[in-house]
Scaffold this active site. Structure first.
Site: not given
Ligand code: NAD
Ligand code: UD1
Length: 336
Positions: A84, A124, A148, A152
């Protein structure tokens, strides 16, 4: 009901295990411990007085899933496991795509073989990129600026496609805003490796004397005091959001997406002020240049989660800071 929690010994996962056990669910945790410690699960047991099953295993390991699904009748998966760190993802994109995206595809394939077709996924607010307006609603355009964030969004799309192809799958995508704080027992909390990137873990390490001052990344944003504004949410509120999502799965909802935030925005300076109050001393800071890739303001419209999940955040910024300080001062070196 029995829930498989991938990444269950991590920060949000461990808090979610507490809420699951306290709500009467059986819990099986799978974690490779690459960014966490098994001690968090001992603390979960201590807080709840209940037991859980733990498998030290990697989500890219098919045999590990086969073993878990043959030993437990799993009703749903809450999928936290993933890397993350935004900066690290730019340096190691292959590791991020392999771990997060390939790992999720392998997991879904093994879930399908085992007939487990219910999943809650940790997405997120990063998937909104730089939003044109706030508060952010679930139907806003999606974009990402780093590997990152891309993982997602890819995983959201993969899970959506899986549901489209096979309507037996129920997929709930939870888009978290900025989780902070800790369980009020002070027994579990966030335990970052090395120097933290995120604001609150950094502030609490300054307060405990492990770092000299907070760098405030920019005070020339179009905000109330020029510093960045975010929607900080107590990790226990976030964990409870997962319980509501698991309850929703029982209605066979299909594919759903929910923002989990408070709807309130706080600036960096307001956070430092609130944290100083909670820890009883002034947290020193210096204004520094903007951090590349940062946006000015980000906060949620969380009304859909209230309407459809019956969930809303209960805890305010004071409690978030007090609980974080309790965890930090009782565990100055985290779980070590
Ligand atoms: P965390 O690092 O504390 O927890 C993630 C856990 O996954 C760790 O325990 C780690 O050991 C485990 N893990 C990583 N790769 C694995 C693999 N291949 N196999 C098995 N286990 C693996 O992070 P967190 O803050 O608890 O975040 C949980 C999830 O929520 C992550 O997917 C993260 O991207 C997402 N998320 C977090 C935030 C945040 O600010 N903390 C915000 C939005 C979304
Ligand atoms: C970061 C990630 C984002 C991720 C989110 C939650 C980046 C660029 N973005 O976002 O992808 O979804 O965490 O995990 O890393 N700040 C300081 N000094 C610090 C640290 C932060 O001033 O030492 C400021 C930031 O500029 C920002 C705010 O504090 O205005 C919050 O920062 P952070 O905790 O890193 O979260 P996000 O920027 O929201």
């Amino acid at each position: 009901m029995k829930i498989l929690v991938t990444g269950g010994s991590g920060y949000i996962g461990s808090h979610t295990c507490v809420e699951l056990l306290n709500s009467g669910y059986e819990v099986v945790v799978m974690d490779n411990l690459c960014n966490s410690s098994e001690e968090s699960l001992n603390r979960v047991k201590q807080i709840t007085g209940k037991d859980l099953a733990f498998y030290k295993a990697d989500i890219t390991d098919r045999d590990a899933f086969k073993k878990i699904f043959s030993e437990h009748k799993i009703d749903a998966v809450i999928h936290f496991a993933g890397l993350k760190a935004v900066g690290e993802s730019c340096e190691k994109p292959i590791e991020y795509y392999f771990n997060n995206v390939a790992g999720t595809v392998i997991m879904c394939d093994e879930m399908r073989k085992a007939g487990v077709k219910n999943i809650v996924f940790s997405s997120s607010a990063t998937v909104y990129g730089k939003p044109k307006t706030v508060p952010i609603k679930e139907d806003f355009p999606l974009s990402t600026t780093n590997p990152y964030g891309a993982t997602k969004l890819m995983i959201e799309n993969i899970l959506t496609d899986i549901h489209t192809a096979d309507k037996e799958w129920n997929v709930i995508l939870l888009r978290y805003f900025n989780p902070i704080g800790a369980h009020e027992s002070g027994l579990i909390g966030e335990d970052p490796n090395g120097i933290p990137n995120n604001l609150l873990p950094y502030v609490s390490k300054v307060a405990i004397g492990q770092l000299p001052f907070v760098n405030v990344w920019g005070n020339d944003y179009e905000t109330k005091d020029g510093t960045g504004v975010r929607d900080y949410i107590h990790v226990v509120d976030l964990a409870v959001g997962h319980i509501r999502a698991v309850e929703k799965l029982k209605e066979n909802p299909g594919r759903k997406v929910y923002n989990l935030g408070t709807g309130n925005g706080y600036s960096v300076l307001e956070i430092i002020e609130n944290f100083s109050k909670a820890c009883g001393k002034d947290v020193p800071y210096k204004i520094a240049p903007r951090r590349p890739g940062d946006i000015d303001v980000c906060y949620a419209d969380a009304s859909l989660a209230k309407e459809e999940l019956g969930w809303e955040a209960k805890f305010g910024i004071d409690k978030m800071c007090e609980d974080l300080w309790r965890w930090q001062s009782k565990n100055p070196n985290g779980y070590k």
